[in-house]
Design a protein around this motif. Structure first.
Motif, mmCIF file in Angstrom:
data_model
loop_
_atom_site.group_PDB
_atom_site.id
_atom_site.type_symbol
_atom_site.label_atom_id
_atom_site.label_comp_id
_atom_site.label_asym_id
_atom_site.label_seq_id
_atom_site.Cartn_x
_atom_site.Cartn_y
_atom_site.Cartn_z
ATOM 1 N N MET A 46 0.850 -1.179 0.000
ATOM 2 C CA MET A 46 0.000 0.000 0.000
ATOM 3 C C MET A 46 0.894 1.242 0.000
ATOM 4 O O MET A 46 1.800 1.363 0.801
ATOM 5 N N SER A 47 0.645 2.164 -0.915
ATOM 6 C CA SER A 47 1.449 3.380 -0.970
ATOM 7 C C SER A 47 0.948 4.366 0.081
ATOM 8 O O SER A 47 -0.153 4.219 0.604
ATOM 9 N N GLU A 48 1.770 5.395 0.339
ATOM 10 C CA GLU A 48 1.391 6.394 1.348
ATOM 11 C C GLU A 48 0.111 7.122 0.956
ATOM 12 O O GLU A 48 -0.677 7.503 1.806
ATOM 13 N N THR A 49 -0.118 7.316 -0.328
ATOM 14 C CA THR A 49 -1.314 8.039 -0.754
ATOM 15 C C THR A 49 -2.571 7.198 -0.580
ATOM 16 O O THR A 49 -3.659 7.732 -0.488
ATOM 17 N N ASP A 50 -2.419 5.843 -0.548
ATOM 18 C CA ASP A 50 -3.569 4.959 -0.373
ATOM 19 C C ASP A 50 -3.945 4.781 1.091
ATOM 20 O O ASP A 50 -5.007 4.277 1.395
ATOM 21 N N ALA A 75 2.533 10.953 17.144
ATOM 22 C CA ALA A 75 1.368 10.085 16.993
ATOM 23 C C ALA A 75 0.615 10.404 15.706
ATOM 24 O O ALA A 75 0.200 9.498 14.970
ATOM 25 N N LEU A 76 0.456 11.681 15.414
ATOM 26 C CA LEU A 76 -0.228 12.103 14.199
ATOM 27 C C LEU A 76 0.534 11.629 12.962
ATOM 28 O O LEU A 76 -0.064 11.093 12.026
ATOM 29 N N LYS A 116 7.138 9.394 7.560
ATOM 30 C CA LYS A 116 8.370 8.873 8.134
ATOM 31 C C LYS A 116 8.972 9.888 9.094
ATOM 32 O O LYS A 116 8.861 11.094 8.880
ATOM 33 N N PRO A 117 9.614 9.414 10.179
ATOM 34 C CA PRO A 117 10.232 10.315 11.170
ATOM 35 C C PRO A 117 11.229 11.265 10.499
ATOM 36 O O PRO A 117 11.966 10.880 9.597
#
Length: 88
Positions: free
Chosen positions: A1-5, A72-73, A80-81
């Motif tokens: 799953m991509s970040e946009t999904d 947390a958000l 990513k940190p």
């Protein structure tokens, strides 16, 4: 799953809203104490030391709470940190 999904569940959103509400309440309380001590120190200079002590103890707590909430958000959002809000 991509970040946009990736989506945030209703449960996660409710948890973040609760955490935000608690942090907001904590910050409001700390600022109210600081404001009261600030006003008192204008009338009674002996309150200035108590104000300074309060600011020195409460300010780091506020920053820490905001950092924890941001972490947390970001985790819920899949960021990513060290990426979100990075200005360096």
């Amino acid at each position: 799953m991509s970040e946009t999904d990736q989506t945030v569940s209703q449960e996660d959103l409710a948890q973040l809203q609760k955490q935000f509400s608690e942090i907001k309440h904590s910050i409001n309380n700390a600022l109210a104490v600081m404001m009261a001590l600030s006003e008192m120190s204008q009338r009674r200079p002996d309150y200035a030391e108590k104000l300074a002590t309060t600011v020195l103890s409460k300010a780091p707590q506020i920053v820490s709470n905001l950092q924890e909430f941001t972490q947390a958000l970001n985790e819920k959002a899949g960021v990513k940190p060290g990426v979100a809000g990075e200005s360096r």
